[in-house]
Structures are given as structure tokens and as C-alpha cells.
Design a protein around this motif. Structure first.
Motif, mmCIF file in Angstrom:
data_model
loop_
_atom_site.group_PDB
_atom_site.id
_atom_site.type_symbol
_atom_site.label_atom_id
_atom_site.label_comp_id
_atom_site.label_asym_id
_atom_site.label_seq_id
_atom_site.Cartn_x
_atom_site.Cartn_y
_atom_site.Cartn_z
ATOM 1 N N LYS A 295 -5.374 -8.669 -1.636
ATOM 2 C CA LYS A 295 -5.773 -8.114 -2.830
ATOM 3 C C LYS A 295 -5.375 -6.830 -3.008
ATOM 4 C CE LYS A 295 -10.353 -7.001 -3.169
ATOM 5 N NZ LYS A 295 -11.901 -7.119 -3.408
ATOM 6 N N ASN A 296 -5.331 -5.834 -1.978
ATOM 7 C CA ASN A 296 -4.773 -4.495 -2.009
ATOM 8 C C ASN A 296 -3.438 -4.411 -2.679
ATOM 9 O OD1 ASN A 296 -6.756 -4.739 0.117
ATOM 10 N ND2 ASN A 296 -6.794 -2.656 -0.114
ATOM 11 N N ILE A 297 -2.600 -5.374 -1.844
ATOM 12 C CA ILE A 297 -1.079 -5.465 -2.486
ATOM 13 C C ILE A 297 -0.874 -5.827 -3.741
ATOM 14 C CG2 ILE A 297 1.305 -6.291 -1.850
ATOM 15 C CD1 ILE A 297 -0.139 -4.217 0.321
ATOM 16 N N GLU A 298 -1.845 -7.021 -4.106
ATOM 17 C CA GLU A 298 -1.768 -7.348 -5.606
ATOM 18 C C GLU A 298 -2.120 -6.343 -6.690
ATOM 19 O OE1 GLU A 298 -0.747 -9.737 -8.653
ATOM 20 O OE2 GLU A 298 -1.007 -11.166 -6.498
ATOM 21 N N HIS A 299 -3.199 -5.661 -6.337
ATOM 22 C CA HIS A 299 -3.809 -4.253 -7.243
ATOM 23 C C HIS A 299 -2.790 -3.440 -7.332
ATOM 24 C CE1 HIS A 299 -8.226 -5.939 -7.282
ATOM 25 N NE2 HIS A 299 -7.326 -6.866 -7.486
ATOM 26 N N ARG A 300 -2.185 -3.161 -6.340
ATOM 27 C CA ARG A 300 -1.318 -1.911 -6.254
ATOM 28 C C ARG A 300 0.071 -2.232 -6.991
ATOM 29 N NH1 ARG A 300 -1.348 2.110 -2.039
ATOM 30 N NH2 ARG A 300 0.885 2.402 -2.022
ATOM 31 N N PHE A 301 0.523 -3.714 -7.042
ATOM 32 C CA PHE A 301 1.809 -3.928 -7.888
ATOM 33 C C PHE A 301 1.255 -4.067 -9.402
ATOM 34 C CE2 PHE A 301 4.016 -5.558 -4.058
ATOM 35 C CZ PHE A 301 4.905 -4.837 -4.131
ATOM 36 N N TYR A 302 0.008 -4.545 -9.595
ATOM 37 C CA TYR A 302 -0.695 -4.849 -11.011
ATOM 38 C C TYR A 302 -0.722 -3.091 -11.397
ATOM 39 C CZ TYR A 302 -4.100 -5.309 -14.745
ATOM 40 O OH TYR A 302 -4.599 -5.413 -16.009
ATOM 41 N N ILE A 303 -1.081 -2.201 -10.740
ATOM 42 C CA ILE A 303 -1.129 -0.845 -11.313
ATOM 43 C C ILE A 303 0.239 -0.373 -11.645
ATOM 44 C CG2 ILE A 303 -1.665 1.485 -10.874
ATOM 45 C CD1 ILE A 303 -4.250 0.318 -9.428
ATOM 46 N N LEU A 304 1.378 -0.662 -10.746
ATOM 47 C CA LEU A 304 2.704 -0.302 -11.146
ATOM 48 C C LEU A 304 3.223 -0.913 -12.086
ATOM 49 C CD1 LEU A 304 3.544 -0.431 -7.165
ATOM 50 C CD2 LEU A 304 3.930 1.755 -8.620
ATOM 51 N N ASN A 305 2.724 -1.977 -12.491
ATOM 52 C CA ASN A 305 3.243 -2.732 -13.898
ATOM 53 C C ASN A 305 2.744 -1.976 -15.122
ATOM 54 O OD1 ASN A 305 5.494 -5.086 -13.635
ATOM 55 N ND2 ASN A 305 3.807 -5.552 -11.848
ATOM 56 N N LYS A 306 1.502 -1.643 -14.890
ATOM 57 C CA LYS A 306 1.001 -0.913 -15.867
ATOM 58 C C LYS A 306 1.513 0.507 -16.189
ATOM 59 C CE LYS A 306 -2.764 -1.672 -17.706
ATOM 60 N NZ LYS A 306 -3.250 -2.412 -18.984
ATOM 61 N N LEU A 307 2.166 1.153 -15.025
ATOM 62 C CA LEU A 307 2.782 2.475 -15.110
ATOM 63 C C LEU A 307 4.080 2.189 -15.692
ATOM 64 C CD1 LEU A 307 1.770 4.146 -11.842
ATOM 65 C CD2 LEU A 307 0.781 4.487 -14.016
ATOM 66 N N ILE A 308 4.562 1.047 -15.405
ATOM 67 C CA ILE A 308 6.055 0.903 -16.060
ATOM 68 C C ILE A 308 5.825 0.905 -17.759
ATOM 69 C CG2 ILE A 308 7.679 -0.994 -16.612
ATOM 70 C CD1 ILE A 308 8.910 0.233 -14.236
#
Length: 324
Positions: free
Chosen positions: A220-233
Motif C-alpha cells: 500500500k505504501n508503494i501504491e500510494h506513493r505512485f498514486y501521488i506522483l501521478n497526481k503531481l504529474i
């Protein structure tokens, strides 16, 4: 008269730490009517609620709110909803603030300030091991300037004191249901800020504890970090940001992407689809990611190869250290 400052403290299963945090908020040399302390019990299953109730008997001005578990973001949003102070400081319940710091802070706050950025130190095993003190800003700077020239990847919400009207007028709420919400919220908030100041001293004590999110890495930690990075894109591709802000944000995305893949490899967690989606989006954004390091070019061109190589090197490093 409404208080000048609202201190919002989310509470979830922090029984060993809560009292120290709350007491620090009242170890201040100013009248208590100048600020309020809001405890949001976010469905704790230990005796955090009982401790909160006892603290309220000692400090009757505490606002104690209980809700079903919504996570840290949901608790912060609830605290913001109930806050009446002109400014809001989100303090984590396992940390504490400096004794008698509110006098200096309140003297600095005025209606024209959107955001005040504070210094902090890091405590580990009973000792302060690092401190992060911002440079002095004699004049107000924009949120974009704060982000580009001062932040240095320190996105922690508790380093910021926000003008409550600034948050409300810009509909700035925390994204609920995710970890690492500070990384998503801070860049989004700073775009809106026109007047920011720093305070070059340690006002906040951050505790590194074994049970923290940073020390319990799961899928979940890894998934959420990538989710946020996509939001930053998404944020990077808006017309709302300046070129200097976009340049800094692209560096943040590149740095955090590398960190996240490394974290996944160390934890033996597969890079999720959201991670591969992010890498493909980075490849398509040459305007922002054209001048990246060779290492990052390797990551985005061959993420699986980089992941496996890093994992092997990490395992080798661990074996060598275990023999010492």
C-alpha cells in the motif's frame, strides 16, 4: 474574541506519546485564550481517547472530537472544519512543539500572511540528531518561491502554519484515504500562496519511532506513493504553474520516483501498474524531464532492469553488513 491560532492534533493509537504532545502545547508563556487545541480522535482502538479525556480535565479549553477512522487526512480535515483560529497549525500527536514558542510565532502572524514556514529538529532514541532551520526571509515571498528556493523536499505539513481563510477560500483540503498526503498537499497549496515567511529557528520536534509509516513498508505504501506522483504529474501539466515551479516540481517527481522504486526493491515489493504508468508519463514529458541524470534515464528507460539490479546490490550490502 476568536483565538489567533488553532492547533489541530489528529489522534490515532498514540497512547505512549499523546500526553507529551498536548502538554507541550500548553507549556507556553501566553494566555490560553490566544489559541485553541483541537484533538481529533480518529477511531483509536487503544486508550488514546481515555488519555484525551483526562487531558481535557486538566486543560478544559481542549476541543475533543471523536469520529470513525478516516485516516490522518480525514482527521486533519475534521479539525480544520472545527477550527475558529485565524491560523491553523497541524501537529502530529507523536511529536511535540517547543516550550514557549507560541509567543514568537503569534507575533509574526498577521492577516496578510498566507503561510509561515518553521524550523524543526529530529529526535531518535531520546536525542536530537538533526535540525532543519530555514533561511530568514525579510520580505514576503510567494509560495512558488518558497517551493523552488527553500523547501528542499521538506513537505511535512507540521512545518507550515496556514492562514485559515487562505485554506478555506482556495478549497484546500487533504486528500483522504492515502498515505504520504503531505507530498500531495504541499505543492498544491503553495501554488495558491502569495505571501509566505520563514522563521529561522527550531519550533517543532519530530520523533522517529519504530511504528511509524516510514518504518513499516507494505504494498500500500508503494501504491500510494505512485498514486501521488501521478497526481503531481497532473499538476505539472496544468497552465497554473510558472516555469521555475515546474522545474522544481519535475525534480521532486524524479527524486521521489527513484526513492519509491528503491524502497520497493528493498522491501521486495513489485512495482505496481501505477508506477509503470508514471514512468510512461515521464517519458512523454520531455519538456520537464529532458535534463535528468544518467541514473534517472536508466530508471525510466529500463525500470525492471534497474529494480532487479538495485535489489541484488541491496541484498549483497545486507549480507556484507550482517557479517561485520
Amino acid at each position: 474574541m476568536a483565538p489567533k491560532l488553532s492547533i489541530v492534533i489528529p489522534v490515532y493509537n498514540v497512547a505512549p506519546y499523546l500526553k507529551k504532545c498536548v502538554v507541550s502545547c500548553f507549556n507556553q508563556n501566553i494566555p490560553e485564550d490566544l489559541y485553541e487545541v483541537i484533538l481529533v480522535n480518529d477511531g483509536s482502538t487503544d486508550n488514546s481517547l481515555e488519555i484525551s479525556e483526562k487531558l481535557k480535565t486538566t486543560y478544559p479549553k481542549i476541543k475533543l472530537i471523536s469520529q470513525k477512522n478516516k485516516g490522518l487526512s480525514g482527521a486533519r480535515n475534521t479539525g480544520l472544519k472545527h477550527a475558529v483560529g485565524e491560523f491553523v497549525w497541524f501537529v502530529d500527536s507523536d511529536d511535540w512543539i517547543k516550550d514557549n514558542c507560541l509567543d514568537n510565532i503569534l507575533k509574526k502572524l498577521n492577516a496578510n500572511i498566507d503561510i509561515l514556514w518553521l524550523g524543526h529538529d529530529v529526535w531518535y532514541h531520546g536525542k536530537a540528531v538533526k535540525s532543519y532551520v530555514p533561511e530568514q526571509t525579510s520580505d514576503a515571498i510567494t509560495g512558488e518561491a518558497l517551493f523552488s528556493n527553500h523547501l528542499n523536499n521538506l513537505f511535512y505539513i507540521w512545518k507550515f502554519i496556514y492562514n485559515r481563510n487562505f485554506l478555506n477560500s482556495n478549497a484546500l483540503l487533504f486528500l483522504e484515504g492515502i498515505l504520504y498526503e503531505d507530498l500531495e498537499f504541499t505543492p498544491r497549496a503553495l501554488i495558491k500562496a502569495s505571501k509566505c515567511y520563514t522563521m529561522p529557528d527550531v519550533y517543532y520536534h519530530y520523533l522517529v519511532r519504530e511504528g511509524s509509516i516510514a518504518n513499516n513498508i507494505k504494498s500500500k505504501n508503494i501504491e500510494h506513493r505512485f498514486y501521488i506522483l501521478n497526481k503531481l504529474i497532473d499538476l505539472l501539466n496544468t497552465k497554473e504553474i510558472s516555469s521555475s515551479y515546474a522545474s522544481t516540481l519535475s525534480k521532486v517527481i524524479a527524486h521521489t520516483t527513484e526513492q519509491t522504486i528503491n524502497l520497493a526493491a528493498r522491501s521486495n515489493i513489485k512495482v505496481p501498474e501505477s508506477g509503470m504508468k508514471l514512468i510512461n508519463r515521464i517519458k512523454k514529458n520531455d519538456d520537464f524531464f529532458g535534463a535528468v541524470s544518467f541514473k534517472f534515464k536508466l530508471i525510466i528507460s529500463s525500470p525492471k532492469f534497474y529494480y532487479k539490479s538495485y535489489k541484488i546490490l541491496q541484498e549483497l550490502y545486507n549480507k556484507i553488513n550482517s557479517k561485520k
